[in-house]
Design a protein around this motif. Sequence first.
Motif, PDB file in Angstrom:
ATOM      1  N   ASP A 221     -24.182  27.133  66.202  1.00  0.00           N
ATOM      2  CA  ASP A 221     -24.065  28.384  65.455  1.00  0.00           C
ATOM      3  C   ASP A 221     -22.760  29.084  65.782  1.00  0.00           C
ATOM      4  O   ASP A 221     -22.040  29.570  64.921  1.00  0.00           O
ATOM      5  N   ARG A 222     -22.475  29.112  67.077  1.00  0.00           N
ATOM      6  CA  ARG A 222     -21.295  29.831  67.526  1.00  0.00           C
ATOM      7  C   ARG A 222     -20.025  29.174  66.957  1.00  0.00           C
ATOM      8  O   ARG A 222     -19.104  29.842  66.504  1.00  0.00           O
ATOM      9  N   ARG A 223     -20.026  27.825  66.984  1.00  0.00           N
ATOM     10  CA  ARG A 223     -18.812  27.141  66.527  1.00  0.00           C
ATOM     11  C   ARG A 223     -18.675  27.178  65.017  1.00  0.00           C
ATOM     12  O   ARG A 223     -17.578  27.113  64.492  1.00  0.00           O
ATOM     13  N   GLY A 224     -19.768  27.204  64.309  1.00  0.00           N
ATOM     14  CA  GLY A 224     -19.693  27.229  62.853  1.00  0.00           C
ATOM     15  C   GLY A 224     -19.334  28.598  62.318  1.00  0.00           C
ATOM     16  O   GLY A 224     -18.904  28.751  61.184  1.00  0.00           O
ATOM     17  N   ALA A 225     -19.472  29.589  63.133  1.00  0.00           N
ATOM     18  CA  ALA A 225     -19.302  30.947  62.627  1.00  0.00           C
ATOM     19  C   ALA A 225     -17.826  31.316  62.529  1.00  0.00           C
ATOM     20  O   ALA A 225     -16.967  30.700  63.134  1.00  0.00           O
ATOM     21  N   VAL A 226     -17.572  32.289  61.708  1.00  0.00           N
ATOM     22  CA  VAL A 226     -16.242  32.884  61.673  1.00  0.00           C
ATOM     23  C   VAL A 226     -16.248  34.012  62.701  1.00  0.00           C
ATOM     24  O   VAL A 226     -17.073  34.914  62.630  1.00  0.00           O
ATOM     25  N   ARG A 227     -15.368  33.902  63.670  1.00  0.00           N
ATOM     26  CA  ARG A 227     -15.386  34.942  64.709  1.00  0.00           C
ATOM     27  C   ARG A 227     -13.948  35.367  65.012  1.00  0.00           C
ATOM     28  O   ARG A 227     -13.004  34.591  64.851  1.00  0.00           O
ATOM     29  N   ARG A 228     -13.840  36.584  65.397  1.00  0.00           N
ATOM     30  CA  ARG A 228     -12.492  37.074  65.706  1.00  0.00           C
ATOM     31  C   ARG A 228     -12.413  37.439  67.168  1.00  0.00           C
ATOM     32  O   ARG A 228     -13.324  38.036  67.739  1.00  0.00           O
ATOM     33  N   VAL A 229     -11.314  36.989  67.777  1.00  0.00           N
ATOM     34  CA  VAL A 229     -11.103  37.307  69.187  1.00  0.00           C
ATOM     35  C   VAL A 229      -9.669  37.773  69.349  1.00  0.00           C
ATOM     36  O   VAL A 229      -8.813  37.485  68.514  1.00  0.00           O
ATOM     37  N   ASP A 230      -9.423  38.462  70.423  1.00  0.00           N
ATOM     38  CA  ASP A 230      -8.037  38.785  70.759  1.00  0.00           C
ATOM     39  C   ASP A 230      -7.458  37.624  71.534  1.00  0.00           C
ATOM     40  O   ASP A 230      -8.123  37.054  72.413  1.00  0.00           O
ATOM     41  N   GLY A 231      -6.247  37.248  71.177  1.00  0.00           N
ATOM     42  CA  GLY A 231      -5.673  36.101  71.869  1.00  0.00           C
ATOM     43  C   GLY A 231      -4.184  36.040  71.663  1.00  0.00           C
ATOM     44  O   GLY A 231      -3.567  36.949  71.091  1.00  0.00           O
ATOM     45  N   GLU A 232      -3.630  34.946  72.105  1.00  0.00           N
ATOM     46  CA  GLU A 232      -2.186  34.774  71.986  1.00  0.00           C
ATOM     47  C   GLU A 232      -1.900  33.566  71.110  1.00  0.00           C
ATOM     48  O   GLU A 232      -2.658  32.589  71.125  1.00  0.00           O
ATOM     49  N   PHE A 233      -0.822  33.681  70.357  1.00  0.00           N
ATOM     50  CA  PHE A 233      -0.365  32.484  69.644  1.00  0.00           C
ATOM     51  C   PHE A 233       1.140  32.541  69.515  1.00  0.00           C
ATOM     52  O   PHE A 233       1.771  33.554  69.804  1.00  0.00           O
ATOM     53  N   PHE A 234       1.695  31.389  69.114  1.00  0.00           N
ATOM     54  CA  PHE A 234       3.146  31.299  68.993  1.00  0.00           C
ATOM     55  C   PHE A 234       3.569  31.610  67.576  1.00  0.00           C
ATOM     56  O   PHE A 234       2.917  31.202  66.620  1.00  0.00           O
ATOM     57  N   LEU A 235       4.704  32.291  67.459  1.00  0.00           N
ATOM     58  CA  LEU A 235       5.279  32.498  66.133  1.00  0.00           C
ATOM     59  C   LEU A 235       6.138  31.285  65.781  1.00  0.00           C
ATOM     60  O   LEU A 235       6.297  30.366  66.578  1.00  0.00           O
ATOM     61  N   ALA A 236       6.675  31.323  64.567  1.00  0.00           N
ATOM     62  CA  ALA A 236       7.479  30.184  64.117  1.00  0.00           C
ATOM     63  C   ALA A 236       8.712  29.997  64.996  1.00  0.00           C
ATOM     64  O   ALA A 236       9.161  28.871  65.218  1.00  0.00           O
ATOM     65  N   ASP A 237       9.263  31.111  65.523  1.00  0.00           N
ATOM     66  CA  ASP A 237      10.471  30.979  66.358  1.00  0.00           C
ATOM     67  C   ASP A 237      10.128  30.669  67.814  1.00  0.00           C
ATOM     68  O   ASP A 237      11.011  30.618  68.657  1.00  0.00           O
ATOM     69  N   GLY A 238       8.866  30.441  68.094  1.00  0.00           N
ATOM     70  CA  GLY A 238       8.490  30.049  69.445  1.00  0.00           C
ATOM     71  C   GLY A 238       8.076  31.202  70.329  1.00  0.00           C
ATOM     72  O   GLY A 238       7.671  30.981  71.469  1.00  0.00           O
ATOM     73  N   ALA A 239       8.185  32.449  69.840  1.00  0.00           N
ATOM     74  CA  ALA A 239       7.806  33.595  70.669  1.00  0.00           C
ATOM     75  C   ALA A 239       6.283  33.681  70.766  1.00  0.00           C
ATOM     76  O   ALA A 239       5.566  33.389  69.802  1.00  0.00           O
ATOM     77  N   ARG A 240       5.812  34.059  71.936  1.00  0.00           N
ATOM     78  CA  ARG A 240       4.373  34.180  72.129  1.00  0.00           C
ATOM     79  C   ARG A 240       3.978  35.635  71.872  1.00  0.00           C
ATOM     80  O   ARG A 240       4.602  36.539  72.429  1.00  0.00           O
ATOM     81  N   VAL A 241       3.020  35.843  71.019  1.00  0.00           N
ATOM     82  CA  VAL A 241       2.624  37.222  70.721  1.00  0.00           C
ATOM     83  C   VAL A 241       1.127  37.391  70.946  1.00  0.00           C
ATOM     84  O   VAL A 241       0.365  36.426  70.884  1.00  0.00           O
ATOM     85  N   ASN A 242       0.772  38.624  71.220  1.00  0.00           N
ATOM     86  CA  ASN A 242      -0.644  38.966  71.312  1.00  0.00           C
ATOM     87  C   ASN A 242      -1.131  39.391  69.937  1.00  0.00           C
ATOM     88  O   ASN A 242      -0.406  40.054  69.199  1.00  0.00           O
ATOM     89  N   GLY A 243      -2.314  39.016  69.631  1.00  0.00           N
ATOM     90  CA  GLY A 243      -2.814  39.417  68.329  1.00  0.00           C
ATOM     91  C   GLY A 243      -4.277  39.063  68.182  1.00  0.00           C
ATOM     92  O   GLY A 243      -4.937  38.645  69.134  1.00  0.00           O
ATOM     93  N   GLU A 244      -4.714  39.228  66.985  1.00  0.00           N
ATOM     94  CA  GLU A 244      -6.112  38.937  66.699  1.00  0.00           C
ATOM     95  C   GLU A 244      -6.175  37.536  66.094  1.00  0.00           C
ATOM     96  O   GLU A 244      -5.384  37.197  65.206  1.00  0.00           O
TER      97      GLU A 244
END
Lengths: 202, 480
Positions: free
Chosen positions: B178-201
């Motif tokens: 159930d947990r994996r099938g669901a759409v869930r939002r968390v706060d986390g980090e990801f990389f932008l296209a230029d390689g910068a790491r940003v915090n976001g949802e």
Amino acid sequence: MLGELLNDLRFYFEVGGYVMPPLVAATVVLWFAIGYRFAALKRGNIRPVRRIIQKYPDGFGRAPRGVIEKAIDLGLQIAGSRHGDLRRRLDDAFWPLERSINRFHKLIMTIVAVAPLMGLLGTVVGMIETFDSLGDMSLFAQSGGIAGGISQALFTTQMGLAVAIPGLIVGGMLEKRAAVIRLELAQVKDILCTRVQQGSPA
Amino acid sequence: MMNRCTSHLLILIGAAALAVPLVAQEGETPEPGAVAEPVPAQQQVSEAAPVAEQAPSLEQAYQREFAFLQGQKRDLERRLAEFEQSSEADRQALEADIRMLERRVVELTSRGDRLDEQVFESERSVEAARDNVNLLANTFLQAEATIDGWQAPALESDEVPRPDDIAAMFETALGELDRRGAVRRVDGEFFLADGARVNGEIIHVGRIASYGFSERGAGALAPAGEGELKLWNEESAEAARALAAGQLVSPLPIFIFETLSAEVEKKGAKGVFETIADGGVIGWIIFFLGLLAAALVILRAVFLGRAGASTGRILDDISDHVRRGDREAALSVLKKRQGATARVVAAALRNLDRDREHLEDIVSESILHESGHLNRFGAFIMVIAAVAPLLGLLGTVTGMISTFDVITEFGTGDPKLLSGGISIALVTTELGLIVAIPTLLLGNLLSSWAERIKDDMEKAALRVTNQYAEARPVADKGEA
């Protein structure tokens, strides 16, 4: 219905890759040429040539409707003016007609020959994509992957054949008609020349 | 049976023989019903009897003896019948016994078989139970490895897991699904296209796709390896913003991935030269052949354009002069013009006064002379158009050979190793077709153009002679 068809066509166009624009352009040119030839190859009169000349020995008295009528009209005028060598003047006068009869035939046949090759090219391009995605192990990549490559390969082959086969059939029919008209033009010349030779002593 | 009967008989007869000398008067009494064997003994005994005593009357003795023997005989017969009866009864009883015993044997055998089957079946079910226990243990292990936050119960070597444990495991797995099938939002980090790491949802759609939303960029996310995410493309930014705002977008741009652990590389479009280099030596050969064909096509088109473009204008320019019968003026006009048609028409003009056949020969000769120039490169272009796909085929075969060499050496395990040869094979075919298609098309069109120009030249010469012939009688009349 029409919208669906357009949607399908756009889908094919997008799926087929870079082979599709030239193929579509070739199709447009092909059918333009076929249309031109179809219009150019109208005889204008269903009677045999000899009968037409017998029926209208002095011209039609109206605008000619097709190639044969035009030729007969022109030939009668030239035969009436009576100077120089008639056959050579007829050759000269019928030259634009013969040119318009032969026009685009080679183009049609060339496109018919080239379209399946384009389809084959698309097939190879699709296969390259398929093997690339096999090599990358990105089997279901966003850009299509294996299935995308294979569908491109098949669509383009299909498209190439779909362009070539009707072109081949219609082009062949038109060429046959052109051959008949060419023979009839020669017949018109012969008839007019013999008529003048018979008529001139009289 | 027989032996017993005969021995009984012998005993009986023996006893009778002993009794004979005491009772009987007459010894010679052959027994009609007796068996053949005892007869000699009786005779021996009865021979002795008459010698012993000559009793009161032979007749009486004989009668007594006869009666006695009759009685004996009856007695024997009776006993024989009794004996037969009893032995028959014995036989029947014994036969019944045997049948009963046989039935019991059959019964016991079938029971034994049934028991064997039962033993086999229970062995099998023991086996199955053991398998199931193993399977359960494996399931527990797997569940422990894949389901976060679930602890397998500690089992001794042969201990059977309890139903509670199993139920708990399935419940946890269901929750995880159930947990994996669901759409869930968390706060986390990801990389932008230029390689910068940003915090976001980060909005996870199950475990197959993700969207990121931050101040500096938004869009569909792709795996960047080791559980990290990176922005896939900017076009999906609107969709990601809308998703972050809780709206649903249609169509949804989505990047589907299978696992977060492997990085997805954005495949840059391959340049033309990289593609050709993929084709190997044959790829380059085809490429240069293509360049050569293009150059030849351009050159031929220029030649033909120069030779043929002006036919109509030449005729217009000189027709007035010719109609007037002014050949010199027409020739001077033609001299100013370049081109094959001009030369052919000039040749025709110069020889207008000759007779017809001669003039035709001259015109066709000068057309032949020009056609060498007009046909230049035509055959070679068509040869390239024919050869390019063949070279592509050659490249295909070469690539396949190298593929099979690789297979011989390394086997078919790694598709990456195979793809080199296959890409040579396919790229050369592609290049061959890319060169062949336009070359074929243009070569055909150019040769039909050349044919048309030759035709035009012939007709132009014809027209000039016709015009002159038309003009001459008029000029003659005018002079006259």
